[in-house]
Design a protein around this motif. Structure first.
Motif, short mmCIF file in Angstrom:
data_model
loop_
_atom_site.label_atom_id
_atom_site.label_comp_id
_atom_site.label_asym_id
_atom_site.label_seq_id
_atom_site.Cartn_x
_atom_site.Cartn_y
_atom_site.Cartn_z
N ASP A 75 4.62 10.45 -6.07
CA ASP A 75 6.02 10.81 -6.35
C ASP A 75 6.58 9.82 -7.38
O ASP A 75 7.45 9.00 -7.08
CB ASP A 75 6.82 10.74 -5.04
CG ASP A 75 8.28 11.16 -5.19
OD1 ASP A 75 8.63 11.72 -6.24
OD2 ASP A 75 9.06 10.90 -4.25
N PRO A 76 6.06 9.87 -8.62
CA PRO A 76 6.42 8.86 -9.62
C PRO A 76 7.90 8.80 -9.95
O PRO A 76 8.40 7.74 -10.37
CB PRO A 76 5.58 9.25 -10.84
CG PRO A 76 5.23 10.69 -10.62
CD PRO A 76 5.11 10.86 -9.15
N ASN A 77 8.62 9.89 -9.75
CA ASN A 77 10.06 9.88 -10.01
C ASN A 77 10.87 9.47 -8.78
O ASN A 77 12.09 9.37 -8.85
CB ASN A 77 10.52 11.26 -10.50
CG ASN A 77 10.00 11.57 -11.89
OD1 ASN A 77 9.97 10.71 -12.75
ND2 ASN A 77 9.59 12.81 -12.11
N GLY A 78 10.20 9.28 -7.67
CA GLY A 78 10.87 8.82 -6.45
C GLY A 78 11.94 9.77 -5.94
O GLY A 78 12.99 9.36 -5.46
N LYS A 136 13.07 6.15 2.92
CA LYS A 136 12.63 6.52 4.28
C LYS A 136 11.52 5.58 4.73
O LYS A 136 10.57 5.32 4.00
CB LYS A 136 12.15 7.97 4.32
CG LYS A 136 11.75 8.42 5.73
CD LYS A 136 11.45 9.89 5.78
CE LYS A 136 11.01 10.33 7.17
NZ LYS A 136 12.04 10.14 8.20
N SER A 137 11.67 5.05 5.94
CA SER A 137 10.73 4.08 6.49
C SER A 137 10.56 2.87 5.58
O SER A 137 9.54 2.19 5.61
CB SER A 137 9.37 4.72 6.79
OG SER A 137 9.50 5.69 7.80
N GLY A 138 11.56 2.61 4.75
CA GLY A 138 11.51 1.46 3.85
C GLY A 138 10.64 1.67 2.63
O GLY A 138 10.30 0.71 1.94
N ILE A 139 10.26 2.92 2.34
CA ILE A 139 9.34 3.20 1.23
C ILE A 139 10.10 3.65 -0.01
O ILE A 139 10.83 4.64 0.01
CB ILE A 139 8.31 4.28 1.63
CG1 ILE A 139 7.56 3.87 2.90
CG2 ILE A 139 7.33 4.54 0.48
CD1 ILE A 139 6.70 4.97 3.48
N ASP A 140 9.92 2.93 -1.09
CA ASP A 140 10.45 3.28 -2.41
C ASP A 140 9.33 3.15 -3.43
O ASP A 140 8.27 2.57 -3.15
CB ASP A 140 11.60 2.35 -2.80
CG ASP A 140 12.95 2.86 -2.30
OD1 ASP A 140 13.27 4.03 -2.57
OD2 ASP A 140 13.67 2.08 -1.65
N ILE A 141 9.57 3.65 -4.63
CA ILE A 141 8.56 3.47 -5.68
C ILE A 141 8.63 2.04 -6.21
O ILE A 141 9.63 1.36 -6.06
CB ILE A 141 8.77 4.49 -6.84
CG1 ILE A 141 10.18 4.38 -7.43
CG2 ILE A 141 8.52 5.90 -6.38
CD1 ILE A 141 10.35 5.20 -8.67
N VAL A 183 0.84 -1.20 0.00
CA VAL A 183 0.00 0.00 0.00
C VAL A 183 0.88 1.25 0.00
O VAL A 183 0.62 2.21 -0.74
CB VAL A 183 -0.95 0.00 1.22
CG1 VAL A 183 -1.65 1.36 1.36
CG2 VAL A 183 -1.98 -1.11 1.08
N GLU A 184 1.92 1.24 0.83
CA GLU A 184 2.82 2.40 0.89
C GLU A 184 3.49 2.66 -0.45
O GLU A 184 3.64 3.82 -0.87
CB GLU A 184 3.86 2.16 1.98
CG GLU A 184 3.29 2.20 3.39
CD GLU A 184 4.24 1.66 4.44
OE1 GLU A 184 3.96 1.87 5.64
OE2 GLU A 184 5.25 1.02 4.10
N ARG A 185 3.90 1.61 -1.14
CA ARG A 185 4.55 1.77 -2.44
C ARG A 185 3.58 2.31 -3.49
O ARG A 185 3.95 3.13 -4.34
CB ARG A 185 5.14 0.45 -2.91
CG ARG A 185 6.39 0.04 -2.14
CD ARG A 185 6.86 -1.33 -2.57
NE ARG A 185 8.10 -1.71 -1.88
CZ ARG A 185 8.33 -2.93 -1.40
NH1 ARG A 185 7.41 -3.88 -1.54
NH2 ARG A 185 9.46 -3.21 -0.80
N LYS A 186 2.32 1.85 -3.44
CA LYS A 186 1.33 2.35 -4.39
C LYS A 186 1.09 3.85 -4.18
O LYS A 186 0.96 4.61 -5.14
CB LYS A 186 0.03 1.57 -4.23
CG LYS A 186 0.12 0.14 -4.77
CD LYS A 186 -1.16 -0.64 -4.47
CE LYS A 186 -1.02 -2.09 -4.93
NZ LYS A 186 -2.22 -2.89 -4.59
N ILE A 187 1.00 4.26 -2.93
CA ILE A 187 0.83 5.69 -2.63
C ILE A 187 2.05 6.46 -3.13
O ILE A 187 1.92 7.53 -3.73
CB ILE A 187 0.62 5.91 -1.13
CG1 ILE A 187 -0.68 5.27 -0.66
CG2 ILE A 187 0.62 7.40 -0.80
CD1 ILE A 187 -0.87 5.28 0.85
N LYS A 188 3.24 5.91 -2.89
CA LYS A 188 4.48 6.58 -3.30
C LYS A 188 4.51 6.76 -4.82
O LYS A 188 4.82 7.85 -5.32
CB LYS A 188 5.68 5.76 -2.84
CG LYS A 188 7.04 6.35 -3.19
CD LYS A 188 7.30 7.64 -2.46
CE LYS A 188 8.75 8.10 -2.67
NZ LYS A 188 8.96 9.45 -2.10
#
Length: 516
Positions: free
Chosen positions: A502-505, A511-516, A493-498
């Motif tokens: 923020d499509p270019n990441g 941060k907090s393990g979240i990447d695109i 879910v976090e990656r989908k939001i990211k």
């Protein structure tokens, strides 16, 4: 070939980064774009047990307005430059001001330090990222506004916006800081400016008093995340009570922890004791008063229990030292003090110490300051215990039950001692939860001890997770590992939001393990 940069963003050539730097200079002014070693090096300092090189930025830029932050994200999108945003960068033990990954550009918002508004009647404040607790405290004092702050222990140089964004906690009745937050202004990755809650309504006056607004409540999504850059935050302040009565209760035995928690919990849930209660171990309190391990032993490894008992005796401390406070009118405080005294009498153990008995002595004095909203830096004394500049906060959460806390303490001490390190910890009793905060202290100048500390921290995470415990914050070196503890669905879910926002990441990748 020698580069002009201490590091480069991953996958970027020097010439590509040169072009981005020139655009940053044009948008912000050359003086706000720093690439020289002596300018960047202060942002490389970490206290984690990993090489500095892993967290070395490529450049540091400073912004002074929301419009400049918007310009920064525009350039970052054009050139695919990753940017790691900090406010005061004082979250020592969690990563400091260094970026999460090598080569990221640090966006330092310390120059955005306006106290935009304080309402003494509604007891609210609106501030920018660079405002420190000391600045806000001074503002309240100078303007004779009878409101008090809540903050983490090394408070004077930290800031309310950054601490709240990382969901830090404090020691007053307003100690759950995110709960007291009300309204954010966030620059999104595409440059749009979002105001949460009531902030999006033109002419609205309820931005700092009503959290929810209309539709989904989004504030929490931006905490401990990388979906936007917070440029303003509102929060609630507590009126100064007519009477403030700080208390300490000392318990002599390490095994008392279970009874202590069972004694405290009903007093917290009923709000007889309205603030976050601290149950601090002997080494925590001794080291904050500048006790050094070398004063007692130079033997390698963990400190024997016999020495801990000697420190306890020499420094007039308990094995556990409980700090709480009562707030209100004299009548309210008197009634609640009697309730506490009666509950302690029924428990049949523990020495109650009042401010009149403690006088101007430490650590009672600085604990009382924390509970009354007076900033100080006393707790930095922790770093003198072993010396060498190594510190990593291990912060698992559990229920406020004596059996759970006893289990956590025993497990943590066993693992730390196995790796030749000491248990330096405290419990913070919320309404129903228990934050168990352990400072994994080690000598970072020793390569061998640094390796042990890294292995120790990893084992703490692994073994606590096996028992169903996870941490609520962690340093940047272990973000990915901790994210795994919370399960695949949450991460997906976090990656989908990211990817959507923020499509270019570009915003704080990892941060907090979240990447695109």
């Amino acid at each position: 070939m020698t580069s002009k940069y201490m590091a480069l963003p991953k996958g970027m050539s020097e010439s590509s980064f040169d072009a981005a730097i020139e655009k940053f200079k044009k948008a912000l002014g050359a003086e706000n774009v720093m690439i020289k070693d002596e300018q960047v090096r202060p942002y490389t300092k970490v206290m984690m047990a990993v090489p500095t090189e892993e967290h070395t930025p490529s450049a540091v830029i400073t912004a002074t307005t929301v419009e400049q932050v918007q310009a920064v994200v525009k350039i970052c999108n054009e050139h695919k430059v990753p940017v790691w945003t900090i406010s005061t960068g004082r979250n020592f033990g969690y990563g400091s001001a260094a970026p999460g990954r090598r080569g990221q550009v640090v966006l330092d918002l310390r120059k955005m330090n306006k106290i935009i508004h304080v309402d003494p009647e509604l007891c609210t404040a609106l501030v920018e990222p660079g405002v420190t607790y000391q600045m806000l405290y001074d503002y309240l004092e100078e303007n004779k506004i009878p409101l008090m702050l809540s903050f983490s222990a090394p408070s004077a140089i930290a800031g309310p916006l950054g601490n709240t964004m990382d969901r830090g906690v404090g020691y007053t009745p307003y100690g759950e800081h995110f709960m007291m937050q009300c309204g954010m202004e966030v620059v999104m990755a595409n440059g749009d400016v979002l105001r949460t809650g009531m902030g999006g309504v033109k002419g609205d006056k309820a931005w700092q008093v009503f959290k929810w607004g209309y539709g989904p409540t989004l504030d929490g999504m931006f905490t401990q995340a990388n979906y936007g850059i917070c440029t303003k935050m509102g929060f609630w302040l507590m009126p100064k009570p007519p009477v403030f009565k700080p208390l300490e209760i000392q318990f002599d035995e390490d095994s008392d922890i279970s009874d202590i928690v069972e004694f405290i919990r009903p007093l917290r849930i009923s709000q007889v004791i309205p603030n976050s209660v601290v149950i601090a171990g002997v080494l925590w309190e001794a080291s904050t008063c500048n006790t050094r391990r070398a004063d007692y032993t130079t033997e390698p490894g963990h400190t024997p229990d016999a020495i801990l008992k000697q420190i306890q005796k020499d420094k007039h401390l308990g094995a556990w030292n409980v700090y709480a406070a009562l707030y209100g009118t004299k009548e309210q405080v008197d009634v609640n003090f009697k309730i506490v005294q009666d509950a302690l009498k029924q428990l049949g153990k523990g020495r109650l110490i009042t401010e009149e008995m403690a006088g101007d002595t430490q650590p009672f004095k600085y604990r009382a300051q924390l509970m009354s909203g007076v900033p100080n830096l006393q707790e930095f004394g922790l770093y003198n215990w072993r010396g060498g500049g190594g510190s990593m906060w291990f912060a698992p959460v559990t229920q406020a039950r004596g059996s759970e806390c006893d289990k956590q303490k025993s497990l943590a001490k066993k693992i730390l001692n196995k790796h030749g390190l000491d248990y330096v910890g405290e419990f913070i009793v919320g309404w129903r939860d228990m934050h168990h905060v352990i400072d994994v202290l080690y000598d970072r100048s020793s390569e061998e001890e640094t390796k042990r500390a890294n292995a120790c921290f990893a084992e703490l995470l692994d073994e606590f997770e096996k028992e169903g415990y996870a941490v609520y914050r962690v340093n940047t070196a272990f973000q990915e590992r901790v994210a795994q503890s919370y399960g695949k669905v949450k991460r997906d879910v976090e990656r989908k939001i990211k990817r959507a926002l923020d499509p270019n990441g570009i915003l704080a990748p990892g941060k907090s393990g979240i990447d695109i």
